[in-house]
Write a protein that holds these residues in place. Sequence first.
Motif, PDB file in Angstrom:
ATOM      1  N   GLY A   1      -1.164 -21.999  14.145  1.00 29.08           N
ATOM      2  CA  GLY A   1      -0.357 -23.083  14.687  1.00 29.08           C
ATOM      3  C   GLY A   1       0.859 -23.425  13.858  1.00 29.08           C
ATOM      4  N   ILE A   2       1.101 -22.718  12.750  1.00 29.51           N
ATOM      5  CA  ILE A   2       2.250 -22.983  11.872  1.00 29.51           C
ATOM      6  C   ILE A   2       3.315 -21.923  12.135  1.00 29.51           C
ATOM      7  N   ARG A   3       4.531 -22.376  12.428  1.00 26.76           N
ATOM      8  CA  ARG A   3       5.641 -21.455  12.701  1.00 26.76           C
ATOM      9  C   ARG A   3       6.606 -21.462  11.512  1.00 26.76           C
ATOM     10  N   PHE A   4       7.077 -20.275  11.142  1.00 29.69           N
ATOM     11  CA  PHE A   4       8.036 -20.177  10.052  1.00 29.69           C
ATOM     12  C   PHE A   4       8.836 -18.889  10.234  1.00 29.69           C
ATOM     13  N   LYS A   5       9.943 -18.780   9.488  1.00 32.01           N
ATOM     14  CA  LYS A   5      10.788 -17.597   9.581  1.00 32.01           C
ATOM     15  C   LYS A   5      10.055 -16.362   9.050  1.00 32.01           C
ATOM     16  N   ASP A   6      10.052 -15.319   9.843  1.00 30.38           N
ATOM     17  CA  ASP A   6       9.447 -14.064   9.404  1.00 30.38           C
ATOM     18  C   ASP A   6      10.281 -13.475   8.257  1.00 30.38           C
ATOM     19  N   PHE A   7       9.614 -12.717   7.367  1.00 30.76           N
ATOM     20  CA  PHE A   7      10.370 -12.075   6.303  1.00 30.76           C
ATOM     21  C   PHE A   7       9.750 -10.728   5.965  1.00 30.76           C
ATOM     22  N   ILE A   8      10.539  -9.889   5.329  1.00 32.99           N
ATOM     23  CA  ILE A   8      10.121  -8.538   4.958  1.00 32.99           C
ATOM     24  C   ILE A   8       9.833  -8.500   3.459  1.00 32.99           C
ATOM     25  N   VAL A   9       8.695  -7.912   3.095  1.00 33.98           N
ATOM     26  CA  VAL A   9       8.313  -7.748   1.699  1.00 33.98           C
ATOM     27  C   VAL A   9       8.590  -6.315   1.285  1.00 33.98           C
TER      28      VAL A   9
ATOM     29  N   GLN B   1       0.827  -1.212   0.000  1.00 28.88           N
ATOM     30  CA  GLN B   1       0.000   0.000   0.000  1.00 28.88           C
ATOM     31  C   GLN B   1       0.866   1.268   0.000  1.00 28.88           C
ATOM     32  N   GLY B   2       1.859   1.281  -0.878  1.00 27.70           N
ATOM     33  CA  GLY B   2       2.700   2.462  -1.015  1.00 27.70           C
ATOM     34  C   GLY B   2       3.868   2.516  -0.044  1.00 27.70           C
ATOM     35  N   LYS B   3       3.951   1.576   0.906  1.00 27.26           N
ATOM     36  CA  LYS B   3       5.065   1.575   1.865  1.00 27.26           C
ATOM     37  C   LYS B   3       6.315   1.005   1.209  1.00 27.26           C
ATOM     38  N   THR B   4       7.456   1.332   1.786  1.00 25.86           N
ATOM     39  CA  THR B   4       8.724   0.817   1.245  1.00 25.86           C
ATOM     40  C   THR B   4       8.892  -0.663   1.549  1.00 25.86           C
ATOM     41  N   ALA B   5       8.581  -1.068   2.799  1.00 26.69           N
ATOM     42  CA  ALA B   5       8.739  -2.473   3.201  1.00 26.69           C
ATOM     43  C   ALA B   5       7.745  -2.787   4.317  1.00 26.69           C
TER      44      ALA B   5
END
Length: 467
Positions: free
Chosen positions: A454-462, A406-410
């Motif tokens: 209930g699902i765990r995973f590595k967070d990431f930046i878009v 929505q127009g944000k950088t990340a």
Amino acid sequence: MNIFDEVDENLFRPLTGINKRKYVDILTLIWERCKRQPLYAIEKSTIFDMVEEYFNGLDEQVEFDIEEEIEGNMTDARSIAGSFIRRLKDTGWIIEKEGEYEEEFKLAVNYKVVPLLKSFQDIINPKITTYKGKLFKIYSLFEHISEQGSPYEGVLKEASEDFDNLNQALRSLSASIEDHINNLTQGKKPEEILELFGKYEENIVVGSYHRFKTNDNLYYYKSSLDDSLDKCESDLFDALILDYMDAEHVDKTEAVLKIKQLITKVRMDIGEMEDLMRNIDDRHIIYRTRAVQRAQFLLLSDGSVKSKINNLLQYYASQIETKEDLYEEDETICYDVFQIFGQNYFDSSSLAIPIKKRRSSPIELMAVIDELDMELVAEKRLKMLEYIRNALTSENVNAFAKDILQGKTAVSISSVFENKPDILPKVIGLYTYSQTSEREYEIRLKDTLAECNGIRFKDFIVEERKG
């Protein structure tokens, strides 16, 4: 240049006489003690002690070549050790160095023969090559090439050398498959060989080698490497030229030519890697099939009833040259064991099964279809449109990425889950399409973990993709 322009011409003479095995053992002992020392050197007395202890452990009469000289008692281990060490020094394997103040003289491994000693060790104890690790290193270098201050020396040159090592290891693997299969089957019974390859397929081929080839590795990284090389030819080209000029001390014209050649070489290395993998596949199948066929042949030649019947059938087959031979009377001793009939041989005890011909049947009229329920059709159509909107296609994934930015950088993906746990499939789509060339976004993995349903995973930046 010839190797003997660098080393003594008599270097290999100790390894060709009657004591060649002893010389190799002694060189191995010295190298193990010297390889981590400054200048590859240790005290002279220490080396003499080691070699003397070696000959005491042999506890055997040592014979000497004509070229070998011994001073003192030929049965004294210390004198024998001195003779062997002198010959290694005279032929250029080891050299003598003066000690520091109040230190004794030292003996050192000649630095020029270190590659040879390492090669000896590699032949005796081959290193286990981690193909996936080598490929991941190359991938990681190119992933961060934009952040690298020295893109030529720190990435492009390093990756080129790593590809040389990787493809060399793959060539060695291809050349060693036959020996590997022979070693696996040597001394085993036919039943053990067949059982071995049943487990071998699951545990080795699929469990290890196949994993290197599939999307998690070779083909997963290939598209990213191609993208990075495209970037090297465009956005990073000037930076690569400047770094090459600084590192290699050449002018701009030569730097431009060399960088282009190096990028082309890396592309060819990727293609060669794929060709090598196909060749490994072919050779692997050939030698594994041969081993199984050999085991099956031995199994049918073990004197069992099955083997005897197989031999009888092979004998009959060898006697048949024309069709007429099938109908001749069998007067051999095999007649009382069993009889062979040709195909479609008809008599009261025929083995052929009569074929019942099909008869034509009238074509049945189609039943009249009731008028369609238009409301049901409209409902199904809406469901289909909803499915298309939510399908994990590259267009929908790109649209989802724009929607959450929505127009944000990340944007951190963990923040998107607030009150929206049903978007988990779309988040999976973001990660899945993050390596495709059609993507309009980039992702960067974080060290923290995110959780949803209930699902765990590595967070990431878009973030939005540049260029």
